[in-house]
Design an enzyme around this catalytic site. Structure first.
Site, PDB file in Angstrom:
ATOM      1  N   LYS A 116       1.175  -1.557   0.158  1.00 50.92           N
ATOM      2  CA  LYS A 116       0.195   0.229   0.133  1.00 50.92           C
ATOM      3  C   LYS A 116       0.981   1.369   0.113  1.00 50.92           C
ATOM      4  CE  LYS A 116      -3.398   0.956   3.063  1.00 50.92           C
ATOM      5  NZ  LYS A 116      -4.559   0.879   2.177  1.00 50.92           N
ATOM      6  N   GLU A 143      -4.143   9.878   6.915  1.00 48.15           N
ATOM      7  CA  GLU A 143      -4.711  10.237   5.059  1.00 48.15           C
ATOM      8  C   GLU A 143      -6.465  11.253   5.741  1.00 48.15           C
ATOM      9  OE1 GLU A 143      -6.220   7.265   2.987  1.00 48.15           O
ATOM     10  OE2 GLU A 143      -4.504   6.313   1.613  1.00 48.15           O
ATOM     11  N   HIS A 196     -16.681  -4.079   3.867  1.00 44.80           N
ATOM     12  CA  HIS A 196     -16.346  -4.356   2.789  1.00 44.80           C
ATOM     13  C   HIS A 196     -16.154  -6.351   1.960  1.00 44.80           C
ATOM     14  CE1 HIS A 196     -14.014  -1.788   4.534  1.00 44.80           C
ATOM     15  NE2 HIS A 196     -13.709  -2.432   5.845  1.00 44.80           N
ATOM     16  N   ARG A 209      -5.568  -8.703 -10.886  1.00 39.84           N
ATOM     17  CA  ARG A 209      -6.432  -9.254 -11.080  1.00 39.84           C
ATOM     18  C   ARG A 209      -7.386  -9.651 -12.203  1.00 39.84           C
ATOM     19  NH1 ARG A 209      -7.771  -8.435  -6.474  1.00 39.84           N
ATOM     20  NH2 ARG A 209     -10.354  -8.631  -6.401  1.00 39.84           N
TER      21      ARG A 209
HETATM   22  C1  MV4 Z   1     -10.849   5.149   3.194  1.00 41.48           C
HETATM   23  C2  MV4 Z   1     -12.143   6.013   3.177  1.00 41.48           C
HETATM   24  C3  MV4 Z   1     -12.049   6.746   3.313  1.00 41.48           C
HETATM   25  N1  MV4 Z   1     -11.379   7.799   3.572  1.00 41.48           N
HETATM   26  N2  MV4 Z   1      -9.142   5.550   3.388  1.00 41.48           N
HETATM   27  C4  MV4 Z   1     -11.526   0.518   2.944  1.00 41.48           C
HETATM   28  C5  MV4 Z   1     -10.485  -0.733   3.030  1.00 41.48           C
HETATM   29  C6  MV4 Z   1      -9.697  -0.035   2.003  1.00 41.48           C
HETATM   30  N3  MV4 Z   1      -8.627  -0.832   0.988  1.00 41.48           N
HETATM   31  C7  MV4 Z   1      -9.249   1.547   1.251  1.00 41.48           C
HETATM   32  N4  MV4 Z   1     -10.684   1.438   2.886  1.00 41.48           N
HETATM   33  C8  MV4 Z   1     -11.535   2.951   2.586  1.00 41.48           C
HETATM   34  N5  MV4 Z   1     -10.510   3.963   2.987  1.00 41.48           N
HETATM   35  C9  MV4 Z   1     -10.335   7.236   3.525  1.00 41.48           C
HETATM   36  N6  MV4 Z   1      -8.835   8.803   3.326  1.00 41.48           N
HETATM   37  C10 MV4 Z   1     -13.048   4.405   3.321  1.00 41.48           C
HETATM   38  C11 MV4 Z   1     -12.689   3.251   2.877  1.00 41.48           C
HETATM   39  C12 MV4 Z   1     -13.889   2.660   3.374  1.00 41.48           C
HETATM   40  C13 MV4 Z   1     -13.903   1.960   1.740  1.00 41.48           C
HETATM   41  C14 MV4 Z   1     -14.116   2.031   0.829  1.00 41.48           C
HETATM   42  C15 MV4 Z   1     -13.862   1.421  -0.581  1.00 41.48           C
HETATM   43  C16 MV4 Z   1     -14.770   0.373  -0.781  1.00 41.48           C
HETATM   44  C17 MV4 Z   1     -15.517   0.542   0.753  1.00 41.48           C
HETATM   45  C18 MV4 Z   1     -14.784   0.555   1.900  1.00 41.48           C
HETATM   46  C19 MV4 Z   1     -15.741   0.739   3.217  1.00 41.48           C
HETATM   47  C20 MV4 Z   1     -15.461   0.946   4.088  1.00 41.48           C
HETATM   48  C21 MV4 Z   1     -14.906   2.410   4.400  1.00 41.48           C
END
Ligand code: MV4
Length: 518
Positions: free
Chosen positions: A124, A208, A243, A300
């Site tokens: 990441k 972030e 998720h 993928r």
């Molecule tokens: C975030 C966010 C809000 N703000 N970053 C969740 C999994 C990880 N891959 C990144 N994620 C998130 N990062 C910031 N700065 C909200 C999420 C997030 C989310 C992102 C994509 C799809 C579903 C989600 C569900 C909850 C939170």
């Protein structure tokens, strides 16, 4: 210009996967005249992939580590059976750079990106750094680990609350914390570090800006081995439960042609920065203000690839094979980035889970199975009537995908398809989709990543149809049949004559018709 990429015709592919994606891949192979071989674990010996593939090989007992994750054994098997290539599907070995290297070392084509590209996107923090250098927008914040609470406080002030604490080694939302104000910083900082240490063996965390109620919009990309990467448009994937994606659609209800072009350019830049080839997906957060931020890249073919296939007319599995053979992306890709998606596609994931029991797993035998079909319906499934759903693997048993000229018609078609679907013996998430179709926010496309969890917690989603009512037509038919049989018999035993009913004629006609067969 001299071209140093060798062309290598693929004649047999070993599929290192199971379930619906193994079936999806072997269908693509058969259409191309390429032999398919699958591996299968003990409980999967009667699985649909085994029944449909040209060749099938046992790979071990149920646990993935002893079967589908045996990278060395799988590469060796490919060599033994004369497979030129391995398709990893999704999950399992698909994003393991080490496995892609094993393939390369054995002279077997890995149908996916290079191990270097998988590695670059696998971290990441590293990928974030690379994206910044490449000019791809990422969520504002630092990617440097915060050594102590003071560093965290200073960083948070600079970014501005609310902020998001993330584990540097994390993924999938683990070790992630939203911090609304400085009052919560100390507690969350300590908790996030120990959670990260426990989950990933690495306690570094970074901060972030917290993006409030964003959408999850991802861009499908495809790269060839000649350095060309194209974007195939977006998928809206905001409907997730903890998720885990539940519904995906293309195009996104909020992405304009202009935004599509800008997000597509960012995704292509991201992929090109790591020398990407084959199918990949760049995940973005799309904020309410229209800004978008790169989150990560999935290296993928994804579960939700069919919605892109339906609105672009491009077969992603065929394309994966051709580019893995060294073919350049063909003429159908020349203008693809400027094309409007054609119509609208929606996919719902059918999980063997009980939506009325907190999505508890629902293993067992599928006693009755009737898939929907007809205009605009596609079912990608790994099961059939009689299949046993085991607890060992992902509970997703099938994907129901519909296509129609626009979103409204696609929703109507999905409703129709769900009415045709019948699964008995196990519980599935189908009732959840019927409830969603009755939800005004889903209907209007007013989605964000937290919406489904909020609505479920609030008890807002109610299945509009009682399952028992589905059998009403069947019960009515049985009653009518019973009545007919009664009317053609001698009549009640109390001596009163047989009463003629409106079914009588039909019953006598049927008696004659049946008689003619004796
Ligand atoms: C975030 C966010 C809000 N703000 N970053 C969740 C999994 C990880 N891959 C990144 N994620 C998130 N990062 C910031 N700065 C909200 C999420 C997030 C989310 C992102 C994509 C799809 C579903 C989600 C569900 C909850 C939170």
């Amino acid at each position: 210009m001299t071209d140093i990429v060798p062309r290598r015709r693929i004649r047999k592919v070993l599929i290192a996967n199971r379930g619906e994606i193994a079936v999806r891949i072997l269908r693509g192979l058969r259409e191309m005249g390429i032999r398919s071989a699958v591996v299968y674990s003990e409980p999967d010996r009667l699985g649909l992939p085994v029944l449909l593939a040209d060749e099938a090989y046992p790979i071990g007992p149920a646990p993935s580590r002893e079967s589908y994750l045996r990278g060395k054994a799988i590469v060796q098997l490919a060599t033994e059976i004369g497979a030129d290539a391995i398709h990893p599907g999704y999950g399992f070995l698909s994003e393991r750079a080490g496995f892609a290297r094993l393939c390369r070392d054995a002279g077997v084509t890995f149908i996916g990106p290079s191990p270097e590209a998988i590695d670059a996107m696998g971290s990441k923090v590293e990928s974030r750094r690379l994206m910044i250098a490449a000019g791809v927008p990422v969520v504002p914040g630092g990617q440097d680990p915060l050594p102590d609470l003071d560093a965290a406080r200073i960083a948070a002030e600079a970014i501005g609350y609310p902020v998001m604490l993330k584990a540097a080694a994390g993924g999938g939302g683990k070790g992630m914390r939203m911090i609304p104000s400085v009052a919560e910083l100390a507690g969350s900082y300590r908790a996030a570090r120990s959670e990260a240490a426990a989950s990933f063996g690495d306690d570094s965390v970074y901060l972030e800006k917290y993006v409030v109620e964003p959408r999850h919009v991802e861009i499908q990309v495809m790269g060839d081995l000649h350095g060309r990467v194209v974007s195939l448009g977006e998928r809206e994937c905001s409907l997730q439960r903890r998720h885990q994606k539940v519904v995906e659609e293309a195009p996104s209800p909020v992405v304009t042609p202009e935004l599509r072009r800008r997000m597509g350019e960012a995704a292509v830049k991201a992929a090109a920065a790591v020398g990407y080839s084959n199918a990949g997906t760049c995940e973005f957060l799309l904020a309410r203000d229209g800004n978008f931020y790169f989150l990560e890249m999935n290296t993928r073919l994804q579960v939700e690839h069919p919605v892109t296939e339906l609105v672009t007319g491009i077969d992603l599995v065929h394309t994966q094979i051709r580019v893995a053979e060294g073919e350049p992306l063909g003429a159908e890709f020349d203008n693809v980035q400027n094309l409007q998606p054609r119509g609208h596609a929606i996919e719902v994931r059918l999980y063997a889970e009980d939506p009325f029991q907190h999505f508890a797993p629902s293993p067992g035998r599928i006693e009755i199975l009737r898939w929907p079909d007809g205009p605009g319906v596609r079912v990608d499934s790994g099961v059939y009537e009689g299949s046993e759903i085991s607890i060992h693997y992902d509970p997703m048993v099938a994907k129901l995908i519909v296509w129609a000229a626009d979103r409204e018609k696609a929703l109507d078609r999905l409703e129709r398809a769900l009415a045709e679907l019948r699964v008995e013996g196990i519980r599935t998430t189908a009732p959840l989709f019927r409830a969603l179709l009755a939800d005004p926010d889903f209907r209007s496309g007013n989605l964000d990543i937290g919406m489904l969890d909020r609505k479920l917690a609030a008890g807002e989603l109610k299945a509009p149809i009682d399952d028992a009512l589905e059998d009403l037509p069947l019960i009515a038919a049985a009653l009518a049949h019973h009545e007919r049989a009664y009317q053609t018999a001698a009549g009640p035993s109390d001596g009163t004559p047989a009463r003629r009913s409106r079914w009588a004629g039909t019953a006598r006609y049927e008696a004659r018709r049946n008689a003619s067969w004796t």
